[in-house]
Scaffold this active site. Structure first.
Site, PDB file in Angstrom:
ATOM      1  N   CYS A   1       4.822  -4.047  16.550  1.00  0.00           N
ATOM      2  CA  CYS A   1       4.523  -2.895  17.561  1.00  0.00           C
ATOM      3  C   CYS A   1       2.567  -3.341  17.840  1.00  0.00           C
ATOM      4  O   CYS A   1       2.299  -3.701  17.054  1.00  0.00           O
ATOM      5  CB  CYS A   1       4.327  -1.553  16.807  1.00  0.00           C
ATOM      6  SG  CYS A   1       6.064  -1.028  16.521  1.00  0.00           S
TER       7      CYS A   1
ATOM      8  N   CYS B   1       5.799  -6.527   8.082  1.00  0.00           N
ATOM      9  CA  CYS B   1       6.743  -5.894   9.027  1.00  0.00           C
ATOM     10  C   CYS B   1       6.861  -7.255  10.273  1.00  0.00           C
ATOM     11  O   CYS B   1       6.068  -7.700  10.635  1.00  0.00           O
ATOM     12  CB  CYS B   1       6.304  -4.715   9.611  1.00  0.00           C
ATOM     13  SG  CYS B   1       7.488  -3.904  10.531  1.00  0.00           S
TER      14      CYS B   1
ATOM     15  N   GLU C   1       0.874  -1.295   0.105  1.00  0.00           N
ATOM     16  CA  GLU C   1      -0.151   0.061   0.198  1.00  0.00           C
ATOM     17  C   GLU C   1       0.711   1.223  -0.121  1.00  0.00           C
ATOM     18  O   GLU C   1       2.069   1.157   0.553  1.00  0.00           O
ATOM     19  CB  GLU C   1      -0.947  -0.147   1.190  1.00  0.00           C
ATOM     20  CG  GLU C   1      -2.057  -1.063   0.989  1.00  0.00           C
ATOM     21  CD  GLU C   1      -2.901  -1.103   2.413  1.00  0.00           C
ATOM     22  OE1 GLU C   1      -3.180  -0.021   2.801  1.00  0.00           O
ATOM     23  OE2 GLU C   1      -3.574  -2.145   2.493  1.00  0.00           O
TER      24      GLU C   1
ATOM     25  N   CYS D   1       3.464   8.320   0.942  1.00  0.00           N
ATOM     26  CA  CYS D   1       4.072   7.745   1.843  1.00  0.00           C
ATOM     27  C   CYS D   1       4.140   6.263   1.225  1.00  0.00           C
ATOM     28  O   CYS D   1       3.243   5.812   0.971  1.00  0.00           O
ATOM     29  CB  CYS D   1       2.778   7.714   3.060  1.00  0.00           C
ATOM     30  SG  CYS D   1       3.308   6.698   4.522  1.00  0.00           S
TER      31      CYS D   1
ATOM     32  N   CYS E   1      -0.396  -1.813  15.683  1.00  0.00           N
ATOM     33  CA  CYS E   1      -0.081  -1.340  14.020  1.00  0.00           C
ATOM     34  C   CYS E   1      -0.639  -2.620  13.397  1.00  0.00           C
ATOM     35  O   CYS E   1      -0.302  -3.868  13.529  1.00  0.00           O
ATOM     36  CB  CYS E   1       1.163  -1.119  13.876  1.00  0.00           C
ATOM     37  SG  CYS E   1       1.789  -0.924  12.152  1.00  0.00           S
TER      38      CYS E   1
ATOM     39  N   LEU F   1       8.106   6.909  19.120  1.00  0.00           N
ATOM     40  CA  LEU F   1       8.400   6.746  20.469  1.00  0.00           C
ATOM     41  C   LEU F   1       7.438   5.957  21.384  1.00  0.00           C
ATOM     42  O   LEU F   1       7.607   4.995  21.801  1.00  0.00           O
ATOM     43  CB  LEU F   1       8.856   8.076  21.141  1.00  0.00           C
ATOM     44  CG  LEU F   1       9.671   8.111  22.350  1.00  0.00           C
ATOM     45  CD1 LEU F   1      10.923   7.427  22.198  1.00  0.00           C
ATOM     46  CD2 LEU F   1      10.015   9.499  22.702  1.00  0.00           C
TER      47      LEU F   1
ATOM     48  N   CYS G   1      -2.048   6.392   9.677  1.00  0.00           N
ATOM     49  CA  CYS G   1      -0.793   5.591  10.383  1.00  0.00           C
ATOM     50  C   CYS G   1      -1.220   4.471  11.026  1.00  0.00           C
ATOM     51  O   CYS G   1      -2.256   4.448  11.793  1.00  0.00           O
ATOM     52  CB  CYS G   1      -0.127   6.617  11.338  1.00  0.00           C
ATOM     53  SG  CYS G   1       0.521   8.080  10.597  1.00  0.00           S
TER      54      CYS G   1
HETATM   55  N1  SAH Z   1       8.293   0.978  10.935  1.00  0.00           N
HETATM   56  C1  SAH Z   1       8.477   2.287  10.811  1.00  0.00           C
HETATM   57  C2  SAH Z   1       7.631   2.957   9.838  1.00  0.00           C
HETATM   58  C3  SAH Z   1       6.114   2.880  10.010  1.00  0.00           C
HETATM   59  S1  SAH Z   1       5.538   4.420  10.216  1.00  0.00           S
HETATM   60  C4  SAH Z   1       8.157   2.916  12.411  1.00  0.00           C
HETATM   61  O1  SAH Z   1       7.660   2.113  13.082  1.00  0.00           O
HETATM   62  O2  SAH Z   1       8.102   4.129  12.264  1.00  0.00           O
HETATM   63  C5  SAH Z   1       4.177   4.315  10.864  1.00  0.00           C
HETATM   64  C6  SAH Z   1       4.002   5.336  11.988  1.00  0.00           C
HETATM   65  O3  SAH Z   1       2.697   5.251  12.304  1.00  0.00           O
HETATM   66  C7  SAH Z   1       5.026   4.906  13.216  1.00  0.00           C
HETATM   67  O4  SAH Z   1       5.063   6.018  14.011  1.00  0.00           O
HETATM   68  C8  SAH Z   1       3.999   3.913  13.773  1.00  0.00           C
HETATM   69  O5  SAH Z   1       4.500   3.705  15.196  1.00  0.00           O
HETATM   70  C9  SAH Z   1       2.653   4.682  13.820  1.00  0.00           C
HETATM   71  N2  SAH Z   1       1.470   3.943  14.009  1.00  0.00           N
HETATM   72  C10 SAH Z   1       1.417   2.437  13.766  1.00  0.00           C
HETATM   73  N3  SAH Z   1       0.105   2.197  14.013  1.00  0.00           N
HETATM   74  C11 SAH Z   1      -0.582   3.180  14.632  1.00  0.00           C
HETATM   75  C12 SAH Z   1      -2.075   3.421  14.695  1.00  0.00           C
HETATM   76  N4  SAH Z   1      -2.702   2.335  15.027  1.00  0.00           N
HETATM   77  N5  SAH Z   1      -2.219   4.612  14.997  1.00  0.00           N
HETATM   78  C13 SAH Z   1      -1.399   5.686  14.932  1.00  0.00           C
HETATM   79  N6  SAH Z   1      -0.155   5.483  14.616  1.00  0.00           N
HETATM   80  C14 SAH Z   1       0.170   4.353  14.567  1.00  0.00           C
END
Ligand code: SAH
Length: 342
Positions: A109, A105, A85, A98, A112, A208, A326
């Site tokens: 997390c 992945c 995507e 983006c 996510c 973070l 995100c």
């Molecule tokens: N792997 C990288 C790139 C992914 S970016 C990273 O972790 O930064 C996607 C961003 O969206 C990251 O900051 C991730 O933590 C955040 N993210 C993931 N799931 C989310 C959610 N359900 N709501 C808001 N932000 C989220």
């Protein structure tokens, strides 16, 4: 391939060096779909390329536009049947895309969707790049900004990402300055230090999401390998070495990481860093069951950080309606592309 790689290849065929640049322009700037259209190459050269090389292209499988027209999400098919995507965001200052860097992945997390099915494979540099061109093919719009914030962990596929960055910012590519490119990572500390040493001038964003190890271990499991006492100094050093402000992404999750105490702890953790905090009310991922706090809590959290001298922005929510916000991007399956993971 980078220009140097193409030079080496055409050199091994006994071609003059400038042919490499012509090829690079066709591939990375004009987005040629066949060798036939490369009209400034001699016919014999085009025929030889046809026999020895292929140009793979992403195939549009699905296009979903948000009602406000600002956000468009694409599902692109890869040559091996996998899918990724990509999201186009139209801002008043330009258009950002983006990009995904992996199919799935493996970072795990907790909130996510991209990690639900694990990592299937890395994207090649060409597949990362072609997302920008494919959006141009679909919308007729050229990106002005790039965020590596789609599916995957860019620092878990750094070699391909570096080739992509070199090409996309080159004059024979799209000439997008690294200053307009943001790379987001969940915190692979050794790779952050590698990146700093290359001095590319890109903006680093760090996911973070928690101000202490106990909580971050649960939300962002890579923290068990690279805890805050390693991550934060690496960010400090990145900012110092590059002169670029580091963005700290913090997804606010109701009742989990959004208290006054968390805000105070976060302010203390980041004290004195050249950077700012980007608060993201967590987006819905039904499988995860986390919810976003209300606007009042978000503002209270923000004010506590600001009182401690932090620069804070609240991410404007774009694309939530089409699952393009995100954390909502998800790995799609090969044969049943477009299916949600089980
Ligand atoms: N792997 C990288 C790139 C992914 S970016 C990273 O972790 O930064 C996607 C961003 O969206 C990251 O900051 C991730 O933590 C955040 N993210 C993931 N799931 C989310 C959610 N359900 N709501 C808001 N932000 C989220």
């Amino acid at each position: 391939m980078t220009l140097a790689g193409i030079e080496e290849l055409v050199g091994s065929w006994g071609w003059p060096r400038y042919r490499a640049r012509q090829l690079a322009v066709w591939l990375w700037q004009k987005g040629a779909l066949s060798f036939q259209e490369m009209t400034d190459l001699p016919l014999a050269a085009r025929q030889m390329l046809n026999e020895r090389a292929v140009i793979t292209r992403l195939e549009l499988l699905e296009r979903l536009a948000a009602p406000d027209g600002e956000t468009v999400k694409f599902l692109f098919g890869l040559a091996d049947g996998q899918g990724v995507e990509t999201v186009l965001l139209r801002h008043d200052y330009g258009r950002s895309v983006c990009l995904s860097t992996q199919v799935g992945c493996r970072m795990g997390c907790a909130f996510c969707a991209s990690t639900l099915g694990g990592r299937v494979r890395d994207l090649t540099a060409g597949e990362i790049y072609d997302q920008v061109l494919a959006v141009r093919r679909c919308e007729g719009e050229q990106a002005t900004h790039i965020v590596l914030m789609g599916i995957g962990e860019p620092l878990d596929n750094l070699a391909a990402v570096l080739v992509f960055l070199e090409n996309v910012s080159a004059p024979y590519g799209l000439g997008i300055s690294p200053r307009r490119i943001t790379l987001s990572t969940c915190g692979l500390v050794p790779r952050i230090r590698d990146l700093a040493s290359y001095r590319l001038g890109l903006t680093l964003a760090v996911s973070l999401h928690a101000p202490n190890n106990e909580l971050r271990d649960r939300l962002v499991p890579i923290n068990r390998w690279y805890p805050l006492e390693e991550l934060i100094p690496a960010c400090r050093d990145y900012a110092r070495a590059t002169g670029r402000r580091v963005t700290f992404e913090y997804a606010l999750i109701k009742g989990v990481n959004d208290s006054d105490g968390h805000a105070l702890q976060l302010g203390a953790l980041l004290k004195g860093i050249l950077g700012h905090v980007n608060l993201i009310p967590v987006n819905d991922v039904p499988e995860r069951g986390f919810t976003a706090p209300g606007a009042e809590r978000v503002n209270a959290f923000r004010r506590i950080l600001e009182r401690q001298g932090m620069a804070v922005t609240v991410r404007r929510e774009m694309g939530a309606a089409i699952g393009a916000a995100c954390g909502q991007l998800r790995r799609r399956r090969g044969p049943g592309r477009g299916e949600e993971p089980a």
